[in-house]
Design a protein around this motif. Structure first.
Motif, mmCIF file in Angstrom:
data_model
loop_
_atom_site.group_PDB
_atom_site.id
_atom_site.type_symbol
_atom_site.label_atom_id
_atom_site.label_comp_id
_atom_site.label_asym_id
_atom_site.label_seq_id
_atom_site.Cartn_x
_atom_site.Cartn_y
_atom_site.Cartn_z
ATOM 1 N N THR A 178 0.837 -1.192 0.000
ATOM 2 C CA THR A 178 0.000 0.000 0.000
ATOM 3 C C THR A 178 0.877 1.249 0.000
ATOM 4 O O THR A 178 2.014 1.214 0.493
ATOM 5 C CB THR A 178 -0.931 0.012 1.239
ATOM 6 O OG1 THR A 178 -1.778 1.158 1.206
ATOM 7 C CG2 THR A 178 -0.124 0.022 2.523
ATOM 8 N N SER A 198 -8.303 0.244 1.074
ATOM 9 C CA SER A 198 -9.051 0.384 -0.179
ATOM 10 C C SER A 198 -8.120 0.452 -1.395
ATOM 11 O O SER A 198 -8.535 0.157 -2.513
ATOM 12 C CB SER A 198 -9.945 1.620 -0.138
ATOM 13 O OG SER A 198 -9.162 2.809 -0.101
ATOM 14 N N VAL A 199 -6.864 0.845 -1.189
ATOM 15 C CA VAL A 199 -5.931 0.924 -2.316
ATOM 16 C C VAL A 199 -4.805 -0.090 -2.172
ATOM 17 O O VAL A 199 -3.863 -0.085 -2.969
ATOM 18 C CB VAL A 199 -5.352 2.346 -2.468
ATOM 19 C CG1 VAL A 199 -6.428 3.336 -2.810
ATOM 20 C CG2 VAL A 199 -4.609 2.777 -1.205
#
Length: 199
Positions: free
Chosen positions: A124, A191-192
């Motif tokens: 991330t 989320s990423v």
């Protein structure tokens, strides 16, 4: 470690935070740590790409996205490999097929005791470069490693012996995210995050 002549320092919580300032938020829960002065961190993907580039410049030909279907044997010797892009002739075949090795060698009457070990990782972007890991740390409680790769943070660990094609265990991925968030609160944006299976 001393018997193995490993270069290390036993660190109290203050020394741990001096080494990794991002741990300040959880200082109250740090008992101490061990700093390995000769450890290094590398990007395996970047290394493999660079190595392939060097080999290609020496004349090695790579055939990517090619599925090997079987090893071709004739007159008691290896003659090549059959693939979904045709047969590649060869007098020597090196198997680097991990957990699929057994299915490749079974038709040849060879039993190779190799089993798949699956690991998991999350990668991330570093939300705040000052409050996340600077190098690499290993959470002794969970045996999960957290590594800085430029502007990215990678957390990896856990291992399970699994048959090829088995479904991923979401609990193991969740444990990685919890470990990173627990050591460096706010460091991960799930989320990423890119999730990877290894093996």
């Amino acid at each position: 470690l001393r018997q193995g002549a490993v270069n290390f320092t036993v660190a109290d919580p203050d020394r741990c935070i001096a080494q990794e300032p991002g741990l300040q938020a959880i200082r109250h829960s740090i008992a101490g740590g061990i700093i390995f002065h000769d450890d290094e961190t590398g990007d395996c993907h970047a290394f493999a790409q660079a190595l392939a580039g060097l080999e290609a410049s020496d004349g090695v030909a790579f055939s990517y996205s090619t599925r090997v279907e079987s090893i071709v044997v004739d007159d008691g010797g290896v003659r090549g490999v059959k693939t979904d892009r045709g047969t590649f002739k060869a007098d020597t075949v090196v198997l680097c097929t991990g957990p699929h090795t057994r299915e490749m060698t079974k038709p040849l009457g060879l039993v190779v005791p190799i089993f798949g070990v699956r690991g998991y990782s999350l990668t991330t972007p570093a939300r705040d470069s000052t409050n996340t890991v600077r190098s690499t740390i290993l959470d002794e409680l969970t045996k999960i490693a957290i590594t800085r790769l430029g502007d990215q943070v990678r957390v990896g660990g856990t291992a399970a012996i699994v048959p090829p094609g088995s479904r991923p265990d979401s609990r193991r991925r969740d444990m990685l995210a919890r470990s990173l968030s627990g050591l460096f609160p706010g460091a991960i944006d799930r989320s990423v995050a890119r999730e990877y299976l290894h093996g």
